[in-house]
Design an enzyme around this catalytic site. Structure first.
Site, PDB file in Angstrom:
ATOM      1  N   ASP A  16       0.868  -1.180   0.000  1.00  0.00           N
ATOM      2  CA  ASP A  16       0.000   0.000   0.000  1.00  0.00           C
ATOM      3  C   ASP A  16       0.905   1.230   0.000  1.00  0.00           C
ATOM      4  OD1 ASP A  16      -1.665   2.115   0.600  1.00  0.00           O
ATOM      5  OD2 ASP A  16      -2.637   1.118   2.295  1.00  0.00           O
ATOM      6  N   ILE A  17       0.774   2.043  -1.015  1.00  0.00           N
ATOM      7  CA  ILE A  17       1.704   3.185  -1.143  1.00  0.00           C
ATOM      8  C   ILE A  17       1.527   4.194  -0.008  1.00  0.00           C
ATOM      9  CG2 ILE A  17       0.318   4.677  -2.653  1.00  0.00           C
ATOM     10  CD1 ILE A  17       2.996   5.049  -4.274  1.00  0.00           C
ATOM     11  N   ASN A  30      -6.118  12.946 -11.219  1.00  0.00           N
ATOM     12  CA  ASN A  30      -6.780  13.364 -12.455  1.00  0.00           C
ATOM     13  C   ASN A  30      -6.491  14.851 -12.676  1.00  0.00           C
ATOM     14  OD1 ASN A  30      -8.964  14.993 -11.124  1.00  0.00           O
ATOM     15  ND2 ASN A  30      -9.443  12.983 -10.276  1.00  0.00           N
ATOM     16  N   ASP A  40      -5.589   7.455  -5.638  1.00  0.00           N
ATOM     17  CA  ASP A  40      -5.869   8.869  -5.341  1.00  0.00           C
ATOM     18  C   ASP A  40      -6.737   8.985  -4.082  1.00  0.00           C
ATOM     19  OD1 ASP A  40      -6.013  11.594  -5.696  1.00  0.00           O
ATOM     20  OD2 ASP A  40      -7.261  11.543  -7.496  1.00  0.00           O
ATOM     21  N   TYR A 131      -7.935   4.153 -15.424  1.00  0.00           N
ATOM     22  CA  TYR A 131      -7.586   4.654 -16.759  1.00  0.00           C
ATOM     23  C   TYR A 131      -7.312   3.546 -17.780  1.00  0.00           C
ATOM     24  CZ  TYR A 131      -7.601   9.593 -15.358  1.00  0.00           C
ATOM     25  OH  TYR A 131      -7.966  10.851 -14.937  1.00  0.00           O
TER      26      TYR A 131
HETATM   27  N1  AR6 Z   1      -1.315   1.589  -3.022  1.00  0.00           N
HETATM   28  C1  AR6 Z   1      -0.751   1.229  -4.193  1.00  0.00           C
HETATM   29  N2  AR6 Z   1      -1.445   1.063  -5.339  1.00  0.00           N
HETATM   30  C2  AR6 Z   1      -2.777   1.228  -5.277  1.00  0.00           C
HETATM   31  C3  AR6 Z   1      -3.455   1.595  -4.099  1.00  0.00           C
HETATM   32  C4  AR6 Z   1      -2.669   1.780  -2.920  1.00  0.00           C
HETATM   33  N3  AR6 Z   1      -3.198   2.130  -1.750  1.00  0.00           N
HETATM   34  N4  AR6 Z   1      -4.783   1.696  -4.390  1.00  0.00           N
HETATM   35  C5  AR6 Z   1      -4.933   1.381  -5.696  1.00  0.00           C
HETATM   36  N5  AR6 Z   1      -3.723   1.092  -6.230  1.00  0.00           N
HETATM   37  P1  AR6 Z   1      -5.917   4.002 -10.209  1.00  0.00           P
HETATM   38  P2  AR6 Z   1      -5.311   5.406 -12.735  1.00  0.00           P
HETATM   39  C6  AR6 Z   1      -3.386   0.695  -7.606  1.00  0.00           C
HETATM   40  O1  AR6 Z   1      -7.283   3.691 -10.691  1.00  0.00           O
HETATM   41  O2  AR6 Z   1      -5.556   4.186 -13.527  1.00  0.00           O
HETATM   42  C7  AR6 Z   1      -8.680   8.024  -9.752  1.00  0.00           C
HETATM   43  O3  AR6 Z   1     -10.036   8.129  -9.516  1.00  0.00           O
HETATM   44  C8  AR6 Z   1      -4.466   0.112  -8.460  1.00  0.00           C
HETATM   45  O4  AR6 Z   1      -4.672  -1.250  -8.135  1.00  0.00           O
HETATM   46  O5  AR6 Z   1      -5.766   4.473  -8.802  1.00  0.00           O
HETATM   47  O6  AR6 Z   1      -4.113   6.255 -13.051  1.00  0.00           O
HETATM   48  C9  AR6 Z   1      -8.046   9.368 -10.127  1.00  0.00           C
HETATM   49  O7  AR6 Z   1      -8.681  10.441  -9.496  1.00  0.00           O
HETATM   50  C10 AR6 Z   1      -3.853   0.281  -9.844  1.00  0.00           C
HETATM   51  O8  AR6 Z   1      -2.926  -0.787 -10.108  1.00  0.00           O
HETATM   52  O9  AR6 Z   1      -5.208   5.149 -11.139  1.00  0.00           O
HETATM   53  C11 AR6 Z   1      -8.202   9.411 -11.605  1.00  0.00           C
HETATM   54  O10 AR6 Z   1      -9.466   9.894 -11.976  1.00  0.00           O
HETATM   55  C12 AR6 Z   1      -3.050   1.557  -9.717  1.00  0.00           C
HETATM   56  O11 AR6 Z   1      -2.998   1.866  -8.316  1.00  0.00           O
HETATM   57  C13 AR6 Z   1      -8.078   7.953 -12.027  1.00  0.00           C
HETATM   58  O12 AR6 Z   1      -8.467   7.193 -10.880  1.00  0.00           O
HETATM   59  C14 AR6 Z   1      -3.619   2.745 -10.458  1.00  0.00           C
HETATM   60  O13 AR6 Z   1      -5.033   2.707 -10.435  1.00  0.00           O
HETATM   61  C15 AR6 Z   1      -6.645   7.601 -12.375  1.00  0.00           C
HETATM   62  O14 AR6 Z   1      -6.618   6.291 -12.858  1.00  0.00           O
END
Ligand code: AR6
Length: 185
Positions: A16-17, A30, A40, A131
């Site tokens: 978990d980041i 975003n 996010d 995304y």
């Molecule tokens: N720690 C590490 N990685 C994580 C965590 C965490 N706590 N939570 C989720 N991930 P995403 P995107 C992973 O959707 O595709 C948002 O609504 C997740 O499993 O977070 O760039 C923003 O506001 C995935 O592998 O980001 C934008 O609108 C990765 O993080 C949109 O989503 C990225 O998934 C951005 O979409």
């Protein structure tokens, strides 16, 4: 899994980041900087309202944040002192410069970290959640961009760049991409 590039340790871990003890964590934000789901949402929840307030100030002063660029705010209550917010590309099939935009998101984040004199930074897998960017391809682009950045002769300041992958499957994709890069070309 870890490798050394120049003087920088590049590590891939599952986790978990929001829990990382590094100077900055990168947010897959975003363009509105309003917060959202995924990583996010987790960062804003864990870091508290100070992050959102600073994001809104940046919005007022600079407007929307285009994909491929990055800004830095406080880390609020996080262990990390800073959050670097970047915006990855939305996947549209790969034919619209999306690899380059994704690479630019990593590069811009690293530039910001370096300009702030930071030594340790952690990335999530940008664009591969909401995304829709395919993770295997994103892993190659992400690691290629980080390697290119760290390989510059002047790129000596960062001690560690960490990728924090949420799932075992994502970690495997990044490990495979890193192994692929390490083999002779
Ligand atoms: N720690 C590490 N990685 C994580 C965590 C965490 N706590 N939570 C989720 N991930 P995403 P995107 C992973 O959707 O595709 C948002 O609504 C997740 O499993 O977070 O760039 C923003 O506001 C995935 O592998 O980001 C934008 O609108 C990765 O993080 C949109 O989503 C990225 O998934 C951005 O979409």
């Amino acid at each position: 899994m870890e490798v050394t590039i120049g003087r920088t340790l590049l590590r891939l871990v599952q986790g978990d980041i929001t829990q990382q003890e590094v100077e900055a964590i990168v947010n897959a934000a975003n363009s509105e900087l309003t917060g959202g789901g995924g990583v996010d949402g987790a960062i804003h929840r864990a870091g508290g309202p100070a992050i959102h307030e600073e994001c809104m100030r940046i919005r007022r002063e600079k407007g929307r944040l285009p994909a491929g660029q990055a800004v830095i705010t406080t880390g609020g209550r996080l262990k990390a002192r800073y959050v670097i917010h970047t915006v990855g590309p939305i996947w549209h099939g790969g034919g619209h410069g999306q690899d380059e935009t994704l690479a630019s998101a990593y590069r811009s984040s690293l530039e910001l970290a370096e300009n702030h004199g930071l030594r340790t930074v952690a990335f999530p897998s940008i664009s591969t959640g909401a995304y829709g960017f395919p993770v295997e391809r994103a892993a190659r682009v992400a690691l290629g961009a980080v390697r290119a950045f760290l390989s510059r002769p002047e790129g000596q300041a960062l001690e560690e760049v960490r990728f924090v992958l949420f799932s075992g499957r994502d970690l495997e994709a990044y490990e495979q991409a890193l192994r692929g890069m390490a083999s002779p070309e």
